[in-house]
Design an enzyme around this catalytic site. Structure first.
Site, PDB file in Angstrom:
ATOM      1  N   ASP A  91      -0.775  15.454  -3.879  1.00 56.53           N
ATOM      2  CA  ASP A  91       0.381  15.969  -4.598  1.00 56.53           C
ATOM      3  C   ASP A  91       1.252  14.781  -5.015  1.00 56.53           C
ATOM      4  O   ASP A  91       0.887  13.620  -4.801  1.00 56.53           O
ATOM      5  CB  ASP A  91       1.151  17.006  -3.764  1.00 56.53           C
ATOM      6  CG  ASP A  91       1.927  16.394  -2.605  1.00 56.53           C
ATOM      7  OD1 ASP A  91       1.512  15.316  -2.111  1.00 56.53           O
ATOM      8  OD2 ASP A  91       2.925  16.992  -2.173  1.00 56.53           O
ATOM      9  N   LYS A 113      13.944  14.099   1.197  1.00 57.33           N
ATOM     10  CA  LYS A 113      13.424  14.479   2.512  1.00 57.33           C
ATOM     11  C   LYS A 113      14.008  13.505   3.526  1.00 57.33           C
ATOM     12  O   LYS A 113      14.047  12.299   3.270  1.00 57.33           O
ATOM     13  CB  LYS A 113      11.891  14.414   2.542  1.00 57.33           C
ATOM     14  CG  LYS A 113      11.211  15.447   1.656  1.00 57.33           C
ATOM     15  CD  LYS A 113       9.691  15.310   1.689  1.00 57.33           C
ATOM     16  CE  LYS A 113       9.037  16.359   0.795  1.00 57.33           C
ATOM     17  NZ  LYS A 113       7.559  16.197   0.705  1.00 57.33           N
ATOM     18  N   SER A 167       8.289  15.864  -4.686  1.00 64.76           N
ATOM     19  CA  SER A 167       7.067  16.405  -4.077  1.00 64.76           C
ATOM     20  C   SER A 167       6.106  16.938  -5.144  1.00 64.76           C
ATOM     21  O   SER A 167       5.705  16.213  -6.037  1.00 64.76           O
ATOM     22  CB  SER A 167       7.447  17.476  -3.051  1.00 64.76           C
ATOM     23  OG  SER A 167       6.325  17.901  -2.319  1.00 64.76           O
ATOM     24  N   HIS A 168       5.757  18.236  -5.060  1.00 62.65           N
ATOM     25  CA  HIS A 168       4.780  18.834  -5.983  1.00 62.65           C
ATOM     26  C   HIS A 168       5.456  19.609  -7.108  1.00 62.65           C
ATOM     27  O   HIS A 168       4.791  20.305  -7.868  1.00 62.65           O
ATOM     28  CB  HIS A 168       3.848  19.766  -5.211  1.00 62.65           C
ATOM     29  CG  HIS A 168       4.578  20.897  -4.550  1.00 62.65           C
ATOM     30  ND1 HIS A 168       5.288  20.714  -3.386  1.00 62.65           N
ATOM     31  CD2 HIS A 168       4.750  22.194  -4.898  1.00 62.65           C
ATOM     32  CE1 HIS A 168       5.855  21.865  -3.039  1.00 62.65           C
ATOM     33  NE2 HIS A 168       5.551  22.773  -3.943  1.00 62.65           N
ATOM     34  N   ARG A 228      16.887  19.681  -2.871  1.00 66.19           N
ATOM     35  CA  ARG A 228      16.020  19.631  -4.048  1.00 66.19           C
ATOM     36  C   ARG A 228      16.683  20.351  -5.210  1.00 66.19           C
ATOM     37  O   ARG A 228      17.342  21.373  -5.008  1.00 66.19           O
ATOM     38  CB  ARG A 228      14.698  20.317  -3.733  1.00 66.19           C
ATOM     39  CG  ARG A 228      13.554  19.928  -4.653  1.00 66.19           C
ATOM     40  CD  ARG A 228      12.311  20.728  -4.383  1.00 66.19           C
ATOM     41  NE  ARG A 228      12.039  20.950  -2.972  1.00 66.19           N
ATOM     42  CZ  ARG A 228      11.242  21.908  -2.524  1.00 66.19           C
ATOM     43  NH1 ARG A 228      10.676  22.750  -3.373  1.00 66.19           N
ATOM     44  NH2 ARG A 228      11.020  22.054  -1.237  1.00 66.19           N
ATOM     45  N   HIS A 248      -0.667  20.166   3.871  1.00 65.12           N
ATOM     46  CA  HIS A 248      -0.063  19.214   4.810  1.00 65.12           C
ATOM     47  C   HIS A 248      -0.972  19.137   6.041  1.00 65.12           C
ATOM     48  O   HIS A 248      -1.262  20.157   6.663  1.00 65.12           O
ATOM     49  CB  HIS A 248       1.316  19.708   5.284  1.00 65.12           C
ATOM     50  CG  HIS A 248       2.399  19.627   4.254  1.00 65.12           C
ATOM     51  ND1 HIS A 248       3.051  18.457   3.962  1.00 65.12           N
ATOM     52  CD2 HIS A 248       2.955  20.579   3.467  1.00 65.12           C
ATOM     53  CE1 HIS A 248       3.963  18.690   3.028  1.00 65.12           C
ATOM     54  NE2 HIS A 248       3.927  19.965   2.712  1.00 65.12           N
ATOM     55  N   ASP A 284       3.920  13.224  -4.034  1.00 69.09           N
ATOM     56  CA  ASP A 284       4.379  12.172  -3.112  1.00 69.09           C
ATOM     57  C   ASP A 284       3.359  11.877  -2.016  1.00 69.09           C
ATOM     58  O   ASP A 284       3.653  11.176  -1.055  1.00 69.09           O
ATOM     59  CB  ASP A 284       5.748  12.512  -2.514  1.00 69.09           C
ATOM     60  CG  ASP A 284       5.734  13.755  -1.629  1.00 69.09           C
ATOM     61  OD1 ASP A 284       4.880  14.641  -1.845  1.00 69.09           O
ATOM     62  OD2 ASP A 284       6.589  13.862  -0.726  1.00 69.09           O
ATOM     63  N   ASP A 337       1.882  13.559   0.424  1.00 64.81           N
ATOM     64  CA  ASP A 337       1.867  14.059   1.804  1.00 64.81           C
ATOM     65  C   ASP A 337       1.009  15.324   1.929  1.00 64.81           C
ATOM     66  O   ASP A 337       0.895  15.889   3.006  1.00 64.81           O
ATOM     67  CB  ASP A 337       3.286  14.271   2.354  1.00 64.81           C
ATOM     68  CG  ASP A 337       4.098  15.311   1.595  1.00 64.81           C
ATOM     69  OD1 ASP A 337       3.576  15.902   0.625  1.00 64.81           O
ATOM     70  OD2 ASP A 337       5.272  15.531   1.966  1.00 64.81           O
ATOM     71  N   ARG A 338       0.379  15.752   0.805  1.00 60.63           N
ATOM     72  CA  ARG A 338      -0.518  16.911   0.855  1.00 60.63           C
ATOM     73  C   ARG A 338      -1.844  16.545   0.191  1.00 60.63           C
ATOM     74  O   ARG A 338      -1.875  15.852  -0.822  1.00 60.63           O
ATOM     75  CB  ARG A 338       0.099  18.108   0.133  1.00 60.63           C
ATOM     76  CG  ARG A 338       1.439  18.509   0.749  1.00 60.63           C
ATOM     77  CD  ARG A 338       1.859  19.898   0.323  1.00 60.63           C
ATOM     78  NE  ARG A 338       2.029  20.005  -1.102  1.00 60.63           N
ATOM     79  CZ  ARG A 338       1.790  21.123  -1.798  1.00 60.63           C
ATOM     80  NH1 ARG A 338       1.342  22.196  -1.204  1.00 60.63           N
ATOM     81  NH2 ARG A 338       2.004  21.156  -3.088  1.00 60.63           N
TER      82      ARG A 338
END
Length: 469
Positions: free
Chosen positions: A242, A116, A106-107, A18, A329, A244, A246-247
């Site tokens: 978030d 990822k 992501s966030h 990242r 998550h 992407d 996934d949360r």
């Protein structure tokens, strides 16, 4: 053509790669990841790598370079296109891909992006990411070969699979969704047509500049629009994602936030009805209330290290049907594939709420109350952060404290508990404390501060509002 590549050292993280686009992360890095990861897959006898990307402005260019690198390693790229990270995981599982890479920030803020990865269906993290960096620097890759690209359209299959486990019957809930301009937008637009209810979607358009608010549903400020809409419309529940997807973030019918561990309590009670005695995993930042409630519901609570890759690995090891983190998550292995998916967690939670004979707020209010600090993050050099944890642990052991060292130090006292851990992804220490009373919380803060001062660090700023919990 010979190949070598050096990554910016700050970009190789514990769970992913990242960086800041144009500063520490470039298309050349994406090509190198494709070339090196593709070589790792090929050397293990693998032939396919699934690749997807999120809605950030920099993602299409990074994805194109990533695909080019993987193809140059001779593998077949299954190009899943733009969609949530969990859709890429779904592709990896259902297509039996040998590897998978998601381009996502992501966030993080809009100027960040990252990658990822999964290898042979398992998280690719930690020492594996370091090895990828070493292989790239040494040019240790398979000879260049002409791989291939196949476009794969899985969105409809993914949505069909998401709603397959809907168990809320025909009850029509009033639901507010805050997509937060995340990459889930197109999936969500179709998903809401398949779940009974009256749906309001906020910020449904995919927009990598995130104009409405920062794409992190664990920060209360980012849920203000959702809370206001839930209260104004008299909705039964509000859900947020978030960047992407996934949360997940959750707001009840009164517009009060349910934190990650409270969401997990509700999900765990439901899962334990069909999996009595099962292990339910949560990270070290979770409330003691969660572990107590899981035990009360007949489950085996297990505290584990923070980090989605670490949690997934522990789930597989313990055959746990459900796990979660304070960060939102949520991992289902019950009827699902064991990966974190905010959309799937939302479907399962909505099913539970639809079957309730009371409100979601009543369930939240019935949980034991504690008073906690928010998660406190404060700067500490990478070269010092792990040493501080060791120093604190040594002193606590000497004075006979009740301490868990699963991930940092978590100290239990009659007043509650406090936690200090080193972040795996940033040059920061993370602290949190939870007391049974306000006076107890103050004593926990004093104990935490004393330990930090003994290691030459200033006290964290406790001025943030206490989170009743």
């Amino acid at each position: 053509m010979s190949f070598t590549h050096s990554f910016d050292p700050t970009s190789l993280r514990e769970y992913d790669i990242r960086g800041i686009v144009g500063k520490t992360l470039h298309p050349e890095d994406a090509f190198a990841i494709g070339r090196t990861f593709g070589s790792i897959v090929a050397r293990k006898g693998g032939k396919t790598v699934a690749i997807g990307y999120d809605g950030r402005l920099s993602s299409p260019a990074l994805e194109a370079a990533l695909v080019e690198g993987a193809v140059a390693s001779g593998v077949e790229v299954l190009r899943v296109g733009r969609g949530p990270t969990p859709m890429l995981y779904f592709a990896s599982v259902t297509l039996k891909a040998d590897g998978a890479i998601m381009v996502t920030g992501s966030h993080n803020p809009p100027n960040y992006n990252g990658f990822k990865m999964m290898l042979a269906g398992k998280p690719f993290f930690g020492a594996q990411i370091k090895e990828l960096g070493d292989l790239a620097a040494a040019g240790d890759v398979v000879p260049e070969a002409a791989g291939s690209v196949r476009d794969v359209h899985l969105k409809d299959d993914y949505i069909t699979r998401l709603v397959q486990d809907w168990d809320g019957g025909d009850r029509r809930l009033k639901i507010v969704w805050d997509n937060g301009n995340s990459v889930a937008g197109e999936v969500l637009a179709d998903l809401v047509k398949k779940i009974p209810g009256e749906h309001t979607v906020l910020n449904g358009e995919i927009d990598g500049t995130f104009p409405a608010h920062h794409p992190d549903p664990t920060v209360a400020k980012n849920l203000e629009q959702l809370i206001d809409t839930v209260r104004r419309t008299g909705a039964d529940i509000g859900l947020a994602f978030d960047g992407d997807a996934d949360r997940v973030g959750v707001v009840d019918d009164k517009g009060e936030i349910l934190w990650g561990d409270q969401i997990l309590v509700i999900l765990a009670r439901d899962v334990l009805r069909t999996h009595p005695g099962a292990t339910i995993i949560a990270d070290v930042k979770a409330s003691q209330v969660l572990f107590d409630e899981v035990a009360k519901a007949g489950g085996k609570p297990l505290m584990w290290r923070t980090g989605h890759s670490l949690i997934k690995s522990k789930m597989a090891e313990t055959a746990s049907p459900l796990a979660g983190e304070m960060s939102g998550h949520i991992f289902f292995a019950d009827k699902w594939y064991g990966f974190d998916d905010a959309l799937y967690a939302a479907v399962r939670l909505l099913g539970i709420v639809a079957r309730l004979d009371t409100t979601l707020s009543a369930v939240r209010e019935a949980l034991p109350e504690t008073i906690s600090t928010p998660e406190l993050r404060f700067d500490c050099p990478d070269t010092r952060k792990f040493a501080v944890i060791e120093e604190v642990a040594g002193r606590l052991k000497e004075d006979g404290s009740d301490v868990s060292m699963i991930d940092g130090v978590r100290v239990n006292t009659q007043d509650g508990w406090w936690l200090l851990r080193a972040s795996n992804t940033q040059a920061v220490l993370v602290a949190r404390a939870e007391g049974n009373t306000q006076a107890g919380l103050e004593r926990l803060k004093v104990a935490l501060t004393a330990q930090l001062e003994k290691s030459g660090l200033a006290a964290p700023d406790f001025s943030g509002e206490n989170a009743g919990h």
